[in-house]
Structures are given as C-alpha cells and as structure tokens.
Design a protein around this motif. Structure first.
Motif, mmCIF file in Angstrom:
data_model
loop_
_atom_site.group_PDB
_atom_site.id
_atom_site.type_symbol
_atom_site.label_atom_id
_atom_site.label_comp_id
_atom_site.label_asym_id
_atom_site.label_seq_id
_atom_site.Cartn_x
_atom_site.Cartn_y
_atom_site.Cartn_z
ATOM 1 N N GLU A 17 33.982 42.836 44.028
ATOM 2 C CA GLU A 17 33.399 41.902 45.000
ATOM 3 C C GLU A 17 32.430 40.925 44.338
ATOM 4 O OE1 GLU A 17 31.615 44.414 47.910
ATOM 5 O OE2 GLU A 17 33.533 44.964 48.859
ATOM 6 N N ASN A 44 34.489 39.490 40.776
ATOM 7 C CA ASN A 44 35.900 39.132 40.928
ATOM 8 C C ASN A 44 36.772 39.741 39.830
ATOM 9 O OD1 ASN A 44 37.866 37.853 42.504
ATOM 10 N ND2 ASN A 44 37.924 36.072 41.150
ATOM 11 N N SER A 67 39.460 42.450 38.295
ATOM 12 C CA SER A 67 40.588 43.229 38.800
ATOM 13 C C SER A 67 40.222 44.718 38.744
ATOM 14 C CB SER A 67 41.833 42.987 37.944
ATOM 15 O OG SER A 67 41.651 43.521 36.648
#
Length: 205
Positions: free
Chosen positions: A147, A150, A152
């Motif tokens: 969050e 960003n 993965s």
C-alpha cells in the motif's frame, strides 16, 4: 537520559513508533540510515575515504556521492560492499556516540532513540540501555509495503525473507512492541514501557 535502540523488519512500523516517541515523549530521535547519508556528504567524515576507495566515478556533477552509482559498484562486488560497510558503519556509530554525549550535556532530553535495521548486528547493544523490537506479522508487513510503496507481493516477500528472523530479534531485544493492532494499543504499550521514566522526568523538571 535513557538510550533506547529501535529495530525490526521492514514494514513493522518503526517510523510510527519514532514519531510517537518524538512528539509525545520529547525524545531525540536519530535514524542510522539518515546518519549514514549525512556522513557521506562532501566535507563530512566518510566522504573522502569513500571517494578514495571507489574513485570519483561515483560522484555527480556537484561533487556529491551519487548513491545510485555507488550502489551499482558495491552490489556487483561483495568485496566492495564489505569495504563500504567497513567505512560507513564505524563512522555512523561514532556519529551516534557524539550525538548521545551532546544530548547528555544539554541535560534536557529524557530519551535518546536510535533506529537501525542492523542495530543488533552492528553491536548497538553496547550503547543502548534497552533494545526494542517492533513486531508485526509478515502478512501485515506485506500489506503495508504494497500500500505505501506500491511493491509487488513477490518483492515484499523477497525483502522480508532476506532480513533477520523474528526469533533472532526476540532473542536479542529487551522488549517487544506489537505494532499491528490499533494506534491506541501501540501507544499504551509505549506508555507502559516508559511510565517509570516519565514519572522520574516529571519530578525532576
């Protein structure tokens, strides 16, 4: 003045703890990573040794160390990374010791807080009165990183997998703060840890 070391894995919420300690407990907060950046600036304690070791190819047009270029050099060469760490880590520790002494001389700082990812590995237990481990479950940490940065899921899990284990932190730290419930819960844990020192500070003001 109590010296407290703060450590824990990425995404555990160490920055939240530091903010509370600074804003609500008037702690002096020093982050080792920022100190490392500061001592690499031109004219500072590690600058010349780093440039002499890695040549001026790591400099930008302003003569400052370009961190991207330096990273490219050291992470392609294990010996280079060792050389960089051998320069930076002792200088950061000396920087911290001098900051602690300055705060003690000032006489009006109740808590000196050091945050470092490698707090234990770099021997800061010799400097600190207490070591605090900031804990959050891996899934919480992954979600926070996804969050806020960003990243993965794969990147989060890879970073976490390369860091020290929960058992390692718990075996070396004097206190554990569970930082994955409400903010109020975290603040209550801090209040409990610091209540005796808070009382002492108040009666001596």
């Amino acid at each position: 003045m109590k010296v407290i070391g703060i450590t824990g894995g990425i995404g555990a919420g160490k920055s939240t703890i530091l903010s509370i300690l600074k804003e609500e407990y008037h702690a002096y907060v020093l982050e080792a990573d920022q100190a490392a950046h500061d001592i690499m600036e031109p004219g500072q304690r590690a600058y010349t040794r780093i440039v002499n070791t890695f040549t001026d190819a790591i400099l930008d047009l302003d003569g400052r160390i370009h961190r991207g270029r330096l990273a490219d050099v050291v992470f392609q060469n294990p010996d280079g990374l060792k050389a960089l760490n051998a320069i930076v880590h002792p200088e950061v520790k000396q920087f911290v010791l001098e900051a602690i002494e300055n705060c003690r001389r000032a006489g009006d700082i109740p808590f000196f807080v050091i945050e470092a990812a490698l707090l234990i590995e770099d021997g800061y237990q010799e400097i600190c009165d207490e070591l605090w481990y900031i804990y959050a479950p891996e899934e919480v940490r992954v979600r926070r990183l996804m969050e806020s940065r960003n990243y993965s899921r794969e990147k989060c899990e890879a970073i976490i997998g390369n860091q020290s284990s929960d058992a390692f932190y718990r075996s070396h730290c004097t206190h554990v703060i569970e930082n994955y419930h409400s903010l109020e819960n975290t603040k209550k844990q801090l209040e409990e840890l610091l209540k005796n020192e808070i009382f002492y500070v108040k009666i001596n003001q």
